[in-house]
Write a protein that holds these residues in place. Structure first.
Motif, short mmCIF file in Angstrom:
data_model
loop_
_atom_site.label_atom_id
_atom_site.label_comp_id
_atom_site.label_asym_id
_atom_site.label_seq_id
_atom_site.Cartn_x
_atom_site.Cartn_y
_atom_site.Cartn_z
N ASP A 134 63.79 83.82 9.30
CA ASP A 134 63.01 84.02 8.07
C ASP A 134 61.78 83.13 8.01
O ASP A 134 60.72 83.55 7.56
N GLU A 135 61.90 81.89 8.46
CA GLU A 135 60.76 80.97 8.39
C GLU A 135 59.63 81.35 9.35
O GLU A 135 58.51 80.85 9.23
N ASP A 136 59.90 82.23 10.32
CA ASP A 136 58.88 82.70 11.25
C ASP A 136 58.02 83.82 10.66
O ASP A 136 56.98 84.15 11.22
N LEU A 137 58.47 84.41 9.55
CA LEU A 137 57.82 85.59 8.99
C LEU A 137 56.80 85.23 7.93
O LEU A 137 57.04 84.36 7.08
N HIS A 138 55.66 85.90 7.97
CA HIS A 138 54.58 85.71 7.00
C HIS A 138 54.18 87.06 6.44
O HIS A 138 54.24 88.07 7.15
N PRO A 139 53.73 87.11 5.18
CA PRO A 139 53.34 88.41 4.60
C PRO A 139 52.17 89.02 5.37
O PRO A 139 51.33 88.29 5.89
N PRO A 140 52.13 90.34 5.44
CA PRO A 140 51.00 91.00 6.10
C PRO A 140 49.71 90.76 5.32
O PRO A 140 49.74 90.43 4.14
N ALA A 141 48.59 90.95 5.99
CA ALA A 141 47.28 90.64 5.39
C ALA A 141 46.95 91.52 4.18
O ALA A 141 46.46 91.03 3.18
N GLY A 142 47.20 92.82 4.25
CA GLY A 142 46.84 93.73 3.17
C GLY A 142 47.93 93.82 2.12
O GLY A 142 49.09 93.52 2.37
N ARG A 143 47.52 94.22 0.90
CA ARG A 143 48.51 94.39 -0.17
C ARG A 143 49.46 95.54 0.13
O ARG A 143 50.65 95.42 -0.08
N ASP A 144 48.93 96.66 0.60
CA ASP A 144 49.76 97.81 0.93
C ASP A 144 49.73 97.97 2.44
O ASP A 144 48.90 98.68 2.99
N ALA A 145 50.62 97.30 3.11
CA ALA A 145 50.61 97.30 4.57
C ALA A 145 51.35 98.50 5.17
O ALA A 145 51.44 98.60 6.37
N GLY A 146 51.88 99.38 4.35
CA GLY A 146 52.57 100.55 4.87
C GLY A 146 53.87 100.18 5.55
O GLY A 146 54.76 99.62 4.93
N THR A 147 53.97 100.46 6.84
CA THR A 147 55.22 100.20 7.56
C THR A 147 55.36 98.77 8.03
O THR A 147 56.44 98.34 8.39
N VAL A 148 54.27 97.99 8.04
CA VAL A 148 54.34 96.59 8.47
C VAL A 148 54.73 95.74 7.26
O VAL A 148 54.04 95.73 6.25
N VAL A 149 55.84 95.03 7.36
CA VAL A 149 56.33 94.22 6.25
C VAL A 149 56.14 92.73 6.46
O VAL A 149 56.26 91.95 5.52
N ALA A 150 55.85 92.32 7.70
CA ALA A 150 55.66 90.90 7.96
C ALA A 150 54.93 90.73 9.29
O ALA A 150 54.87 91.65 10.11
N LEU A 151 54.39 89.52 9.46
CA LEU A 151 53.79 89.12 10.73
C LEU A 151 54.50 87.86 11.20
O LEU A 151 54.89 87.02 10.38
N ALA A 152 54.67 87.73 12.50
CA ALA A 152 55.28 86.54 13.06
C ALA A 152 54.35 85.99 14.14
O ALA A 152 53.86 86.74 14.98
N ARG A 153 54.10 84.69 14.08
CA ARG A 153 53.25 84.05 15.10
C ARG A 153 54.12 83.74 16.32
O ARG A 153 55.18 83.15 16.20
N GLN A 154 53.64 84.17 17.46
CA GLN A 154 54.29 83.88 18.74
C GLN A 154 53.24 83.28 19.66
O GLN A 154 52.47 84.02 20.29
#
Length: 121
Positions: A81-101
């Motif tokens: 959970d701590e790896d996940l960040h909200p997507p850039a846009g308000r309505d990201a469609g199918t993308v619910v999070a971004l993770a930095r790798q």
């Protein structure tokens, strides 16, 4: 929910299904619907059936399996959970999070939204 990743194998077309549904295949005697992830996300179809293409087999809570046809699989990640960040846009469609790798970001999809083809209810 990812059950396994399999090499591309023959897919039997099914008439009168949404364009993103490539058809079905048999996996150890079970019928698996295959959805082309490129088409489902509104991208152009893959130009060729390359050797790196794979089918990611998802196992639903109801026991049903669905395959996502992808261009390639480079690695499988386990995210916390701590790896996940909200997507850039308000309505990201199918993308619910971004993770930095490292120096890149990985998109995390809402699988239920990806699989929702808006067909009948």
């Amino acid at each position: 929910r990812v059950r396994e990743i399999v090499r591309l194998r023959p897919i039997t077309p099914v008439p009168r299904v949404p364009l993103a549904v490539r058809g079905v295949l048999s996996l150890r005697g079970e019928i698996v619907q295959v959805i082309d992830l490129r088409l489902r996300l509104g991208l152009a179809p893959s130009p060729a059936e390359g050797r790196r293409r794979r089918i990611v087999v998802l196992h639903g809570d109801d026991g049903q399996m669905t395959g996502l046809l992808v261009d390639r699989v480079s690695e499988v990640l386990r995210l916390h959970d701590e790896d996940l960040h909200p997507p850039a846009g308000r309505d990201a469609g199918t993308v619910v999070a971004l993770a930095r790798q490292g120096d890149r970001f990985v998109s995390v999809f809402d699988v239920d939204r990806v699989l929702d083809l808006g067909v009948g209810a």
